[in-house]
Scaffold this active site. Structure first.
Site, PDB file in Angstrom:
ATOM      1  N   THR A 234      56.936 -80.669  -9.644  1.00 49.09           N
ATOM      2  CA  THR A 234      56.029 -81.627 -10.259  1.00 49.09           C
ATOM      3  C   THR A 234      54.587 -81.126 -10.216  1.00 49.09           C
ATOM      4  O   THR A 234      54.115 -80.630  -9.194  1.00 49.09           O
ATOM      5  CB  THR A 234      56.117 -82.987  -9.542  1.00 49.09           C
ATOM      6  OG1 THR A 234      57.474 -83.438  -9.583  1.00 49.09           O
ATOM      7  CG2 THR A 234      55.213 -84.019 -10.198  1.00 49.09           C
ATOM      8  N   CYS A 321      44.822 -64.376   5.325  1.00 48.19           N
ATOM      9  CA  CYS A 321      46.195 -64.043   4.929  1.00 48.19           C
ATOM     10  C   CYS A 321      46.513 -62.568   5.118  1.00 48.19           C
ATOM     11  O   CYS A 321      47.660 -62.159   5.015  1.00 48.19           O
ATOM     12  CB  CYS A 321      46.420 -64.402   3.452  1.00 48.19           C
ATOM     13  SG  CYS A 321      46.139 -66.117   3.049  1.00 48.19           S
TER      14      CYS A 321
END
Length: 378
Positions: A234, A321
């Site tokens: 979604t 990261c």
């Protein structure tokens, strides 16, 4: 409260973007794939955001796919484009964001061939070595536009020329360059690129992937209904509205922000003169990329970071990261910095909203840390 110098990791959300998020959450709450009026209303907003972002980037809106961020965008691009090609060879560099490196290693485990192009001592891709690595079966070259640890800008046009000579596709991680440099100067040379909202003062958990509509590729997951089947799940309509608002503002104010960043970086580097013999600036250049990498001679980067935090200044030891378990970003080895020296690395990243007082305060903090260490070690 800390004075923040870690904007390359993430940014606070812009007030206009936050207002857009709240408005979209309350008024455009329908699922964009639902056929009732609330769903249609949300779909109209989504289409407007897609067109707006495409216009900002100078690309076809049919190639814009909204995602959860840069990591997902890189994965979708690499998986889709590699499997669409006739060959099985990918070229990238060890200085890429971890999402690209990890996706490359996954592809290698799946049977694809991976080559790693080295960097020059200036922190840019060695284009001659790239030429030597190219093959008839090279499908894709993945090179980030701006490095997230030291801020070097890659020669995309020269890389594109090499790709064209061999019929290879070119993907670029543009997460750190969008909103900081003029992407329209390179988007015509890219087959795909990735963006992230929270690097341009939008909300976290939102990003975009562009893949040129002329490129035929297979989505990672089949039979998806959202984003033309490219990305399942979604749609985060409020996040996309806020991302688009922040992106439009960053492009609208690009030249003003660039001038401010260049001024702040110049002031910072000048103010460091008293302790320059204790510091190495990694690949020093004064441009509009708001990142400076430093090696603090004889000091552990993590210790410097914690000491600065204790004094009210927040920065990092590299991309959140990207940093490896031993604490040094992979690009440092690529530009010839030894493992021991790499442990002293810190990354400072700036904002157009900062002041001269912020810069001077940070410099005084670093001077105090260097002075304290000198006293302790004498």
């Amino acid at each position: 409260m800390s004075t923040y110098f870690d904007y390359a990791a993430t940014c606070p959300i812009d007030e206009e973007a936050l207002e857009a998020y709240v408005k979209a959450s309350s008024e455009f709450y329908g699922n964009t794939r639902s056929l009732h009026d609330p769903g249609t209303k949300a779909e109209v907003l989504l289409s407007h955001c897609r067109k707006t972002l495409a216009n900002l980037l100078g690309v076809n809106k049919e190639g814009i796919y909204f995602t959860s961020g840069g990591t997902e965008s890189n994965l979708l691009a690499m998986e889709g484009l590699m499997k669409a090609g006739k060959g099985n060879h990918l070229i990238t560099s060890a200085a890429e964001h971890s999402s690209v490196i990890n996706s490359a290693k996954k592809l290698e485990a799946d049977g694809y061939e991976i080559s790693w192009v080295p960097l020059t001592m200036e922190g840019t891709i060695d284009v001659r070595e790239l030429e030597n690595l190219m093959r008839e079966n090279t499908v894709l070259v993945c090179i980030q536009h701006v490095n997230s640890d030291i801020g070097t800008i890659q020669p995309i046009r020269r890389i594109r020329k090499v790709c064209d000579e061999w019929g290879a596709l070119l993907h670029s991680d543009c997460v750190q360059s969008f909103g900081k440099v003029d992407l329209n100067s390179i988007t015509p040379y890219l087959d795909s690129f990735s963006l992230s909202s929270h690097k341009v003062y939008g909300p976290k958990g939102v990003g975009a992937l562009y893949i040129n509509p002329s490129v035929s590729f297979q989505p990672l997951l089949p039979n998806g209904t959202h984003e033309s089947g490219v990305r399942a799940g979604t749609i985060n309509t409020p996040g996309i509205a806020a991302f688009t608002t922040a992106a439009a503002k960053s492009i609208r104010e690009l030249h003003k922000r660039q001038s401010k960043i260049e001024s702040l970086k110049r002031e910072f580097l000048t103010a460091l003169k008293d302790i320059r013999n204790h510091i190495t600036v990694v690949c020093e250049s004064v441009n509009s990329v708001p990142i400076i990498g430093l090696c603090m001679h004889g000091l552990e980067g993590h210790w410097v970071m914690l000491e600065a935090n204790r004094h009210g200044y927040a920065f990092s030891t590299g991309s959140a990261c990207q940093v490896r378990s031993e604490g040094s970003p992979s690009i440092l080895e690529a530009v010839g910095i030894s493992g021991e020296e790499a442990k002293s690395f810190i990354r400072l990243s700036f904002s157009h909203e900062q002041t001269s007082a912020d810069i001077q305060g940070l410099v005084e903090c670093l001077k105090e840390i260097v002075s304290s260490y000198s006293v302790l070690s004498s």
